[in-house]
Design a protein around this motif. Sequence first.
Motif, short mmCIF file in Angstrom:
data_model
loop_
_atom_site.label_atom_id
_atom_site.label_comp_id
_atom_site.label_asym_id
_atom_site.label_seq_id
_atom_site.Cartn_x
_atom_site.Cartn_y
_atom_site.Cartn_z
N ALA A 41 40.27 -10.49 68.21
CA ALA A 41 41.35 -9.79 68.90
C ALA A 41 42.69 -10.45 68.59
CB ALA A 41 41.09 -9.78 70.40
N ALA A 42 42.74 -11.78 68.60
CA ALA A 42 43.99 -12.49 68.30
C ALA A 42 44.43 -12.23 66.86
CB ALA A 42 43.81 -13.99 68.54
N THR A 43 43.48 -12.21 65.95
CA THR A 43 43.80 -11.92 64.55
C THR A 43 44.36 -10.51 64.41
OG1 THR A 43 42.05 -13.40 63.79
CG2 THR A 43 42.85 -11.76 62.21
N SER A 44 43.75 -9.55 65.09
CA SER A 44 44.23 -8.17 65.03
C SER A 44 45.64 -8.04 65.61
CB SER A 44 43.28 -7.24 65.78
OG SER A 44 42.02 -7.23 65.17
N ILE A 45 45.90 -8.73 66.71
CA ILE A 45 47.24 -8.68 67.30
C ILE A 45 48.25 -9.31 66.35
CG2 ILE A 45 48.68 -9.62 69.16
CD1 ILE A 45 46.22 -9.26 71.00
N GLY A 46 47.87 -10.40 65.70
CA GLY A 46 48.76 -11.03 64.73
C GLY A 46 49.07 -10.11 63.56
N GLU A 47 48.06 -9.42 63.06
CA GLU A 47 48.28 -8.47 61.96
C GLU A 47 49.17 -7.32 62.41
OE1 GLU A 47 44.63 -7.16 60.18
OE2 GLU A 47 43.92 -9.21 59.92
N PHE A 48 48.98 -6.84 63.63
CA PHE A 48 49.80 -5.76 64.16
C PHE A 48 51.26 -6.20 64.25
CE2 PHE A 48 51.73 -3.84 67.97
CZ PHE A 48 51.77 -2.51 67.55
N MET A 49 51.48 -7.38 64.78
CA MET A 49 52.86 -7.88 64.91
C MET A 49 53.49 -8.09 63.54
SD MET A 49 53.66 -7.98 67.98
CE MET A 49 52.93 -7.95 69.58
N THR A 50 52.73 -8.55 62.57
CA THR A 50 53.24 -8.73 61.21
C THR A 50 53.65 -7.39 60.61
OG1 THR A 50 51.82 -10.66 60.88
CG2 THR A 50 52.68 -9.58 58.90
N GLN A 51 52.85 -6.36 60.84
CA GLN A 51 53.19 -5.04 60.32
C GLN A 51 54.42 -4.46 61.00
OE1 GLN A 51 51.88 -3.56 57.65
NE2 GLN A 51 50.63 -5.41 57.41
#
Length: 54
Positions: A41-51
């Motif tokens: 979940a943390a990885t997905s949130i990080g990818e979302f914020m990066t995008q």
Amino acid sequence: MVQTKKVALWALAVFVAYTVIHSPARAAELVQIGFQGISDAATSIGEFMTQLIK
């Protein structure tokens, strides 16, 4: 209301203790699955914020 919360907390604690004592390998596996889910979940949130920044 407060008494109900105490009873529920004690019941949860007894259940967790029983699970760990009765089947420690399974309990460890469940904890590992939980932490893996949090990590994903943390990885997905990080990818979302990066995008969002791009």
